[in-house]
Write a protein that holds these residues in place. Structure first.
Motif, PDB file in Angstrom:
ATOM      1  N   PHE A  38      -5.109  18.417  30.754  1.00 21.40           N
ATOM      2  CA  PHE A  38      -4.273  17.488  30.015  1.00 21.40           C
ATOM      3  C   PHE A  38      -2.804  17.736  30.321  1.00 21.40           C
ATOM      4  O   PHE A  38      -2.372  18.874  30.468  1.00 21.40           O
ATOM      5  N   PHE A  39      -2.044  16.656  30.386  1.00 23.20           N
ATOM      6  CA  PHE A  39      -0.602  16.705  30.598  1.00 23.20           C
ATOM      7  C   PHE A  39       0.045  16.352  29.267  1.00 23.20           C
ATOM      8  O   PHE A  39      -0.134  15.250  28.752  1.00 23.20           O
ATOM      9  N   LEU A  40       0.775  17.312  28.687  1.00 24.58           N
ATOM     10  CA  LEU A  40       1.365  17.161  27.366  1.00 24.58           C
ATOM     11  C   LEU A  40       2.855  16.868  27.479  1.00 24.58           C
ATOM     12  O   LEU A  40       3.630  17.709  27.943  1.00 24.58           O
ATOM     13  N   SER A  41       3.269  15.686  27.048  1.00 24.52           N
ATOM     14  CA  SER A  41       4.674  15.311  27.082  1.00 24.52           C
ATOM     15  C   SER A  41       5.457  16.193  26.116  1.00 24.52           C
ATOM     16  O   SER A  41       5.030  16.420  24.986  1.00 24.52           O
ATOM     17  N   ARG A  74       3.929  19.978  29.887  1.00 23.01           N
ATOM     18  CA  ARG A  74       3.173  21.217  30.029  1.00 23.01           C
ATOM     19  C   ARG A  74       1.748  20.817  30.396  1.00 23.01           C
ATOM     20  O   ARG A  74       1.288  19.741  30.045  1.00 23.01           O
ATOM     21  N   ILE A  75       1.058  21.700  31.091  1.00 22.02           N
ATOM     22  CA  ILE A  75      -0.334  21.437  31.466  1.00 22.02           C
ATOM     23  C   ILE A  75      -1.226  22.310  30.597  1.00 22.02           C
ATOM     24  O   ILE A  75      -0.971  23.507  30.430  1.00 22.02           O
ATOM     25  N   GLU A  76      -2.251  21.690  30.047  1.00 20.51           N
ATOM     26  CA  GLU A  76      -3.195  22.399  29.188  1.00 20.51           C
ATOM     27  C   GLU A  76      -4.595  22.226  29.763  1.00 20.51           C
ATOM     28  O   GLU A  76      -5.013  21.112  30.052  1.00 20.51           O
ATOM     29  N   ILE A  77      -5.288  23.343  29.945  1.00 20.91           N
ATOM     30  CA  ILE A  77      -6.665  23.312  30.444  1.00 20.91           C
ATOM     31  C   ILE A  77      -7.570  23.680  29.277  1.00 20.91           C
ATOM     32  O   ILE A  77      -7.412  24.728  28.665  1.00 20.91           O
ATOM     33  N   ARG A  78      -8.493  22.769  28.974  1.00 23.36           N
ATOM     34  CA  ARG A  78      -9.459  22.986  27.898  1.00 23.36           C
ATOM     35  C   ARG A  78     -10.841  23.031  28.539  1.00 23.36           C
ATOM     36  O   ARG A  78     -11.267  22.074  29.181  1.00 23.36           O
TER      37      ARG A  78
END
Length: 99
Positions: A38-41, A74-78
């Motif tokens: 996910f790309f978090l603004s 920010r990049i989030e890996i779930r």
């Protein structure tokens, strides 16, 4: 994280181009719906999921960056561990710029 569109590492992300992420325990097993990259603004909390992951290995993810609006992300890996339903989340320490 290496952005193929800008030929940079840990600096910026190019919408519509390939992003390569190296690390540990990265593989997306799709055991639950909430898994993904996910790309978090950073200017409004909106998030966008990467729909196209080409390389999905424990130490490497290669994916197509979605069409993101210019700004900082920010990049989030779930993901989950193999055959589990417990969601793990990892957030990049780097803020990336989309131009």
């Amino acid at each position: 994280m290496y952005d193929w569109g800008s030929n940079t590492e840990n600096e910026q992300i190019t919408a519509g181009q390939t992003l390569e992420i190296k690390g540990e325990n990265l593989k997306i097993y799709d055991n639950i719906e909430e898994e993904g990259v996910f790309f978090l603004s950073q200017s409004g909390g909106a998030e966008q999921k990467a729909e196209r992951i080409r390389i999905n290995q424990p130490q490497t993810l290669s994916l197509m960056v979605p069409n993101l609006v210019a700004g900082d992300y920010r990049i989030e890996i779930r993901n989950t561990a193999y055959k589990t339903k417990t969601l793990r989340t990892g957030v990049s320490g780097v803020v990336f710029t989309v131009q």
